[in-house]
Scaffold this active site. Structure first.
Site, PDB file in Angstrom:
ATOM      1  NE  ARG A 174      -2.225  -1.453   3.582  1.00 59.53           N
ATOM      2  CZ  ARG A 174      -2.556  -2.584   3.421  1.00 59.53           C
ATOM      3  NH1 ARG A 174      -3.050  -3.600   3.687  1.00 59.53           N
ATOM      4  NH2 ARG A 174      -1.482  -3.183   4.934  1.00 59.53           N
ATOM      5  CD  GLU A 188       1.495 -11.133  17.690  1.00 57.05           C
ATOM      6  OE1 GLU A 188       1.352 -10.961  16.633  1.00 57.05           O
ATOM      7  OE2 GLU A 188       1.343 -11.168  18.673  1.00 57.05           O
TER       8      GLU A 188
HETATM    9  P1  AMP Z   1       4.919  -2.487  11.372  1.00 55.22           P
HETATM   10  O1  AMP Z   1       6.588  -3.239  10.440  1.00 55.22           O
HETATM   11  O2  AMP Z   1       4.370  -3.279  12.675  1.00 55.22           O
HETATM   12  O3  AMP Z   1       5.044  -0.962  10.826  1.00 55.22           O
HETATM   13  O4  AMP Z   1       3.657  -2.627  10.225  1.00 55.22           O
HETATM   14  C1  AMP Z   1       3.458  -1.636   8.997  1.00 55.22           C
HETATM   15  C2  AMP Z   1       3.026  -2.825   8.167  1.00 55.22           C
HETATM   16  O5  AMP Z   1       2.185  -3.621   8.221  1.00 55.22           O
HETATM   17  C3  AMP Z   1       2.516  -1.798   7.172  1.00 55.22           C
HETATM   18  O6  AMP Z   1       2.826  -1.701   5.653  1.00 55.22           O
HETATM   19  C4  AMP Z   1       1.118  -1.805   6.945  1.00 55.22           C
HETATM   20  O7  AMP Z   1       0.982  -1.960   5.479  1.00 55.22           O
HETATM   21  C5  AMP Z   1       0.584  -3.040   7.595  1.00 55.22           C
HETATM   22  N1  AMP Z   1      -0.235  -2.561   8.718  1.00 55.22           N
HETATM   23  C6  AMP Z   1       0.187  -3.160  10.390  1.00 55.22           C
HETATM   24  N2  AMP Z   1      -0.840  -3.004  10.750  1.00 55.22           N
HETATM   25  C7  AMP Z   1      -1.407  -2.738  10.422  1.00 55.22           C
HETATM   26  C8  AMP Z   1      -3.044  -2.382  10.558  1.00 55.22           C
HETATM   27  N3  AMP Z   1      -4.023  -2.384  11.948  1.00 55.22           N
HETATM   28  N4  AMP Z   1      -4.340  -2.369   9.380  1.00 55.22           N
HETATM   29  C9  AMP Z   1      -3.503  -2.386   7.770  1.00 55.22           C
HETATM   30  N5  AMP Z   1      -2.408  -1.931   7.840  1.00 55.22           N
HETATM   31  C10 AMP Z   1      -1.280  -2.682   9.069  1.00 55.22           C
END
Ligand code: AMP
Length: 179
Positions: free
Chosen positions: A67, A104
């Site tokens: 996205r 996780e």
């Molecule tokens: P992180 O590495 O945990 O910061 O996760 C970020 C990535 O996961 C991004 O590319 C987001 O598109 C996706 N993502 C994580 N959590 C969500 C959420 N609650 N809603 C939508 N996309 C998420």
């Protein structure tokens, strides 16, 4: 005809749809498709994401799979900059640099083409959402390895309660909508 006022982050926030328990129980998925489907909100979000920069001030906008591509590509056109994808490992066809990060459970990896950026290039890194920060920190590490200068890391949405910013302390970080 009166022109419509520019959308604010609050307008964007109102359009973001919360989907409980997707893709698995306990996750509140932030669905940005209603923002993209609304011409005024989509272009307004690009205006807000790029507002700190003039065309010519940025060499490339880097977007994170998948996205992040949507916002980064539109921002690149607006800033008259190139667009560079950071993809999930195994998707880019040419030689790549890869960076692992923790999930996780287990690990994942992102990749960039070895020749995507020249050392010293001024880049903006964009993704749709900052959660734990693992993905963006891995992408930033790839940009650093290529010698790029990260001007800013920006997100449409930040889940502030997850503290992802901590992993991006070395860079200016901006998000339009914070939960
Ligand atoms: P992180 O590495 O945990 O910061 O996760 C970020 C990535 O996961 C991004 O590319 C987001 O598109 C996706 N993502 C994580 N959590 C969500 C959420 N609650 N809603 C939508 N996309 C998420």
């Amino acid at each position: 005809m009166m022109s419509q006022p520019h959308p604010t982050p609050a307008d964007i926030e109102r359009a973001i749809r919360n989907i409980p328990d997707f893709p698995k129980p306990g996750i509140q998925f932030k669905d940005i498709t209603p923002v993209l489907a609304d011409a005024r909100l989509f272009s307004g979000s690009i205006d807000l994401l790029t507002e700190r920069f003039q065309p010519g001030a940025v060499d490339a906008v880097v977007g994170i799979d998948a996205r992040g591509f949507i916002f980064a590509a539109a921002a690149a056109v607006k800033l008259q900059a190139g667009f560079i994808p950071v993809r999930k490992k195994g998707k880019l066809p040419y030689r790549t640099l890869e960076q692992e990060y923790d999930l996780e459970y287990g690990t994942a990896a992102v990749a960039i083409h070895v020749d995507a950026l020249k050392p010293g290039s001024r880049v903006l890194l964009i993704d749709d959402l900052l959660a734990t920060g693992g993905t963006a920190a891995a992408a930033a590490a790839l940009l650093k390895q290529l010698g790029a200068q990260i001007l800013e890391i920006s997100f449409l949405i930040e889940l502030g309660f997850l503290g992802g910013r901590q992993k991006l302390k070395d860079y200016p970080v901006r998000s339009l909508v914070v939960y």
